[in-house]
Every structure is written in C-alpha cells, then in structure tokens.
Enzyme design. Structure first.
Site, mmCIF file in Angstrom:
data_model
loop_
_atom_site.group_PDB
_atom_site.id
_atom_site.type_symbol
_atom_site.label_atom_id
_atom_site.label_comp_id
_atom_site.label_asym_id
_atom_site.label_seq_id
_atom_site.Cartn_x
_atom_site.Cartn_y
_atom_site.Cartn_z
ATOM 1 N N HIS A 31 0.866 -1.187 0.000
ATOM 2 C CA HIS A 31 0.000 0.000 0.000
ATOM 3 C C HIS A 31 0.900 1.232 0.000
ATOM 4 C CE1 HIS A 31 -2.956 2.941 1.327
ATOM 5 N NE2 HIS A 31 -3.910 2.035 1.238
ATOM 6 N N ARG A 63 -6.724 10.451 0.433
ATOM 7 C CA ARG A 63 -6.612 10.939 -0.951
ATOM 8 C C ARG A 63 -7.994 11.075 -1.585
ATOM 9 N NH1 ARG A 63 -3.378 6.546 -3.129
ATOM 10 N NH2 ARG A 63 -3.473 5.604 -1.072
#
Ligand SMILES: Cc1cc2nc3c(=O)[nH]c(=O)nc-3n(C[C@H](O)[C@H](O)[C@H](O)COP(=O)(O)OP(=O)(O)OC[C@H]3O[C@@H](n4cnc5c(N)ncnc54)[C@H](O)[C@@H]3O)c2cc1C
Length: 607
Positions: free
Chosen positions: A236, A256
């Site tokens: 990740h 995000r």
C-alpha cells in the site's frame, strides 16, 4: 488417540473476520451445525481495522455507476489476471450484500437524501465506497457478529488451528490449541472454510496485525490444496514512516479520496509526472480538475493520487530513491491544503477522517488539519492465496473452502481499495452456502487417531527441545530474520539474484525453525505460539518467492527490476504452487480460461 476435547460440526469456519462471519451466517441459515474458530477474541479480527469503505455499485452518489463499470474497474486494476467469473459475481452481488448489511443494522454515513453515502477511492471510476467515517470495518464486524451470535453458532475464541485433518482425499476437520490454557481441541467436520486473512507478518513493514501469519494458505497447502498467484503482494503506498515504532501502520486511501495530495520535499505533486497509458483518459491532467473531481464534479477526471496502489507505491519509491523524499524516507501526504478551498476545513477533516486525525495526533504528534503527514509503502494485502472455484469457493481439496483474503482470484495482480470488504461479503456468503451444501450431501468423514497424535506431538516439540538442548534458539530471532530478509529481498522491487538468495535463506531458516525451543508452560505462552506460527510464515514466504521468480515480468503488485515491463505472453497464466509427494514445493503455470464474450465487451466499452 489421546483424549482431547472434541467438537463435531457440519461446517467449521476458521477465522472470524468479515469472510468467516459472513460464511458462518450463511451456513447456519442453511441449517448446518456451524463451529467458528478464531485466534483472537471475537470481534477483534483484522477486518475491524478496515477504514475506507466497502465497494459496491449502488450508484447513490453517481448514477452512472453500475455492476458493469465495477467489473471493468476490477479487471483493469487486476491487470486481467483476475478470475473473471469471481469479478463478475462480485460486481453483481456486492450491492445486495451491502444493503443486507444495512438491513441487519449497519449504520452507514448518509447522502443528504438519506441513502448510503459513497466515497472516491483509487481505481474506481465513480464514488463507490459505502463507509462509516474511516471506521467501516468496525461497523461491519459489529453487525455481522450481532447477526451471527443470534443464529446459535458455536464460537471457539482464542483458539488456533495448527493442522487440517483429512479422510483420504477429503477434509475431515481440524486440530487446534486454545491459546489461554494451551489445551488441544479436535474439530470433526464435514466441511471446513478457511477465512484466516493474509500474510503481512512475513515482512517487517506492514499494516497487518499479529494474526496475519499466512495460516490459512499454509494449512491448505499442507493439506494438498493449490495456492495461486502468491507473487502478487500489495504494498500500500501510504503507511506511516515515523516514528519507527509505528512504521507501516496504514494511512487510509480515504485521505486521498477526500482531496489529500502527495508531494515530494520540493513541494511538487509528483504523481502528475507519470500517468500509465491505460489510465490516461480517466486521469486529470491539472490540479484544478483533480480537485473538482473529489468535490463531485461529474465532468472532471480523478486526480493521479487516485491511480491504483501498485503505481502510486512505485512513484513514491522513485521519489525516495532519487533523493526527493521526506526526512524519514517517505513523501508528504497533505490534506490540510484544502483549507485554501473550503472554509471549515479542519472540522471537515476531523469529521471525514476521525481515526487518521487521532492516529497522527497520538502517535506522531502531527495535526493533519494543519500539517502534512509523512508516508511510504507498507505491506498490506495478498492478492494470491488458496485457489478456489469461482462460484462455490471450494479449493482443490474436496470439502475445503476458502474465502476473503486467504483465497485467490478476485483481485488478479492488484486489488482496488474497498474491494476486499465487498469480497468478504460476497464470497463469504457463497462459501457458507456451498460448504453447507457439501456437508449436507456428504457423509461424516472419520478423524484418524494417528493424524491427531502426530499433530499433538509436533505442536509440543518446541518444549521438548528446550528440555533437551539448553542453548537452543528461541522463535523470535527466526521470525525477525525472516521478516527482514523478505522485506529486503522479496519486497516492492524484486530481482532474480536477490530472490535466489532469499530461497537459500528460507532453507536455512527452515532448519533453524525446526530446532527452536520454548520455555515455560502451555498457558498463554506467546513464544510457543510464535514457534507454531513459524512454519506457516516460512511456507508462504517460499510460495511468494518461488512464484515471483517464475513470473518474469512486472505486473500489478509484482515489480521486477530485471523485467520492468509487462510481458503480454505472461498475461495468459496464473502461477500455482503445490506440495509434491516428497514434500518440496512445486511451481506450475495454469492457463487462464478465456473471458466470456459478453464480459469482454463490457471491458472494451469501459476502456
Ligand atoms: C489498516 C487496514 C485498513 C484496511 N481498510 C480496508 C478498506 O477500507 N476497505 C477494504 O475493502 N479493505 C481494507 N483492508 C483490507 C481488509 O480489511 C482485509 O483484507 C480483510 O478485512 C480481511 O478479512 P478476512 O475476513 O479475510 O480476514 P480477517 O478479518 O483478518 O480475519 C481473519 C480471522 O482468522 C483468524 N485466524 C487466523 N489464523 C487462524 C488460525 N490458525 N486458527 C484460527 N483462527 C485463525 C483470526 O483470528 C481472524 O479471526 C484494510 C486492511 C488494513 C490492515
């Protein structure tokens, strides 16, 4: 056979995360006598840590969404290595599974008109993640657990399965120890479902909890099942990098999705520098358009920070390697910048990302509403796992099923965020349904005394070695050495020579693991538990390394420095590992069945 506490079930579910609980519910509803075994306390499975949300094409926020787009997104994200039948079932059934969760009491965030709210996430064309702030997994586990306990499922907490029992070719049950007292338990069962999660603890830097030692994959492998695509490990892009004690802890992609941007030490939004060809038409080419997208403008394209995880992780690595990283070896993730766009930014951030706010405040003394975070890649998820039939989730061993992160297929070479929680619901249900059916259609299997005795002897060996050899090594040194080696030699960037060294290292560590000793008694002895986890960690590490050597290309989560490009001819097969008669690991290639024409057309239409 010595006398051990024995339980009989039609269906034994190993693991009480989202997949295990959903499977147990379905099997119990079908009338099966269900046992549920879990290493930790009920409700503390890894699923509880899931933050961002569950992906389902409910089309509540963008009415252009539907199962076809979700299917195409999942296949593109997985670089077409996915089991397309699973991707189809997943996209079609996820909305019903989420609505069902809501009907069972899950309290999702809401749209202004009262429907389940959905947020943006990497690789998903439209806002698709149903969520509860950034604590979605907690709500999911709470709801599933409530539902399960009312169905009379027999729960065995803090109980670790160490061996699967077989009757000829088919499954017969499992042998386990209870962690608190150290006593052995025998589970006789017509069908067994593995829902044990991932393998992250084979690496040093990971978002995964202590439970993720690859038990299900290893148990299945030793029972004769095939593992598939183990080279596809997801790193990740955003884990914490500082302070060292919290390195690897996840920073949700939801940051995000809510407008967070990645910058290097020069302040540059480097994600605009490298947009892959197959995402170019869907990706914003300027900052303003990216911001409009996260604000819900349907005419805007998504910002490059929301490209797939494999790509974002590699871009971060590039910045760090080329000297543009943050002080502690990561890059900056900034959500505080949205104060230049919206008036109540601090309050908004705390509301949408409460766990992230507290995580950084408490662990790093950073206020994310006013300062950027430092982030870098962390081992997060394994796309590979037990090979299963797409419809039934049965492995290559009759009566042995797998679901959730322990199974392979749905995600191909790279998983999209949010597609795991929906995977657990869709395929947990299917595994429960088909395991109950299998149990109903097959007679009880018999548990062999010699298998049970052998399992018990082997489990007690670390104590006996301590009595025999006073200077024997403890399990933690071996575990630590394995994690360091996997991180360094089979991590985010891989090369043939390094992986060959890793294979040699694994052989050495296997020999050391076979000699580790533990002292003390059997009551809650973490050293003993670690000694019993070691063979599993070694099996999955070897499977990852051998599969990664076999795949001579770069694709999804698997990046080879010596083969940096995708090789179209390698897109036609999955890699399998199986246990040979002599106990060695065998690697083979299995051709991918060509996709159905109607599904091919959906992929084309959504390019
Ligand atoms: C921090 C974090 C955030 C995430 N956020 C998201 C997200 O927002 N959306 C998303 O889709 N995915 C997310 N993921 C991924 C997702 O949470 C996991 O992939 C998923 O929860 C796995 O569920 P599972 O049911 O397969 O396994 P788990 O939830 O891990 O459950 C495994 C179970 O197996 C038991 N077990 C293991 N070994 C044994 C054994 N030998 N004997 C008995 N029991 C055993 C464990 O005790 C546990 O009960 C996130 C992951 C992390 C780490």
């Amino acid at each position: 056979m010595a006398e051990y506490e024995t339980h009989e079930h039609d269906v034994l579910v190993v693991g009480a995360g989202g997949a295990g609980l959903r499977a147990a519910i379905e099997a119990a509803k079908a009338g099966a006598r269900v046992g549920l075994v879990c290493k930790s306390l009920l409700g503390k499975a890894h699923t509880v840590m899931a933050e961002g949300g569950v992906a389902a094409a409910l089309a509540n926020v963008d009415d252009r969404d539907n199962w076809r787009v979700h299917f195409a997104d999942t296949m593109r994200g997985g670089q077409y290595m996915n089991n397309w039948r699973m991707a189809e079932l997943h996209a079609k059934e996820a909305p019903d599974r989420v609505r069902e969760l809501e009907a069972w009491g899950a309290v999702f965030d809401r749209t202004p008109d009262g429907r389940i709210l959905q947020r943006n996430f990497g690789g998903h064309k439209y806002p698709r993640l149903a969520h509860v702030g950034d604590r979605t997994g907690l709500e999911m586990i709470r709801t599933l657990q409530d539902t399960a306990v009312h169905l009379g499922i027999d729960v065995h907490m803090e109980c670790t399965v160490v061996t699967l029992l077989k009757d000829g070719d088919r499954i017969a049950g499992a042998f386990a120890y209870d962690r608190e007292r150290g006593r052995f338990k025998v589970f006789a069962s017509r069908a067994v479902i593995l829902a044990t999660g991932g393998i992250g603890r084979a690496f040093t830097i990971t978002s995964n909890s202590w439970e993720y030692t690859g038990d299900g994959q290893s148990l299945a492998y030793r029972a004769g099942a095939a593992l598939q695509d183990m080279e596809f490990v997801q790193f990740h892009p955003t884990g914490m990098v500082w302070p060292p004690s919290v390195r690897g802890i996840l920073v949700t992609e939801g940051v995000r999705g809510e407008g967070g941007v990645l910058r290097n030490k020069e302040g540059r939004r480097f994600m605009f520098d490298d947009i892959p060809e197959n995402y170019r038409t869907q990706t914003a080419d300027n900052e303003e358009e990216g911001w409009r997208y996260v604000q819900g403008d349907k005419n805007a394209r998504r910002p490059p920070e929301l490209l797939t995880r494999d790509h974002v992780a590699r871009c971060i690595m590039r910045e760090v390697r080329e000297g543009r990283g943050s002080p502690h070896g990561g890059v900056f993730l900034d959500i505080s910048w949205i104060k230049s766009k919206i008036s109540n930014a601090p309050e908004h951030i705390r509301k949408k990302l409460p766990s992230m706010y507290h995580q950084f405040k408490q662990l790093a003394d950073i206020d994310i509403t006013s300062e950027p975070m430092e982030v870098g890649p962390t081992t997060h998820y394994v796309m590979g796992g037990v090979r299963v039939d797409g419809d039934t989730q049965m492995s290559t061993v009759p009566g042995l099923f797998a679901a959730g992160e322990s199974a392979a297929g749905l995600h191909g070479a790279n998983r999209l965020g949010g597609n795991s929680l929906s995977d657990l619901l869709v395929f947990g249900k299917r595994a429960g349904e088909y395991a109950a059916k299998y149990a109903n259609e097959n007679p009880a299997a018999s548990v062999a005394a010699d298998q049970v005795d052998a399992a018990a002897r082997s489990a007690l060996e670390p104590f006996e070695r301590a009595a025999r050899e006073k200077s024997a090594e403890g399990p933690y040194q071996v575990q630590h050495a394995l994690q360091e080696m996997m991180q360094e030699l089979v991590g985010i960037v891989r090369r043939e020579d390094e992986m060959r060294r890793a294979l040699d290292g694994i052989e050495t560590l296997k020999a050391r693991a076979a000699r580790v000793a533990v002292t003390g008694n059997r009551e809650y002895n973490p050293g003993w538990h670690t000694a019993l986890d070691l063979p599993n960690l070694l099996t999955v590490s070897e499977a990852v390394t051998r599969s990664a050597l076999e795949r001579k290309e770069s694709r999804g989560g698997h990046f080879r420095d010596d083969y940096p490009d995708k090789d179209p001819s390698a897109g036609g097969f999955n890699i399998l590992v199986t246990r040979d008669a002599d106990g060695t690991m065998k690697v083979s290639r299995s051709p991918i069945v060509p996709m159905r024409d109607d599904l091919k057309q959906i992929v084309e239409e959504n390019k």
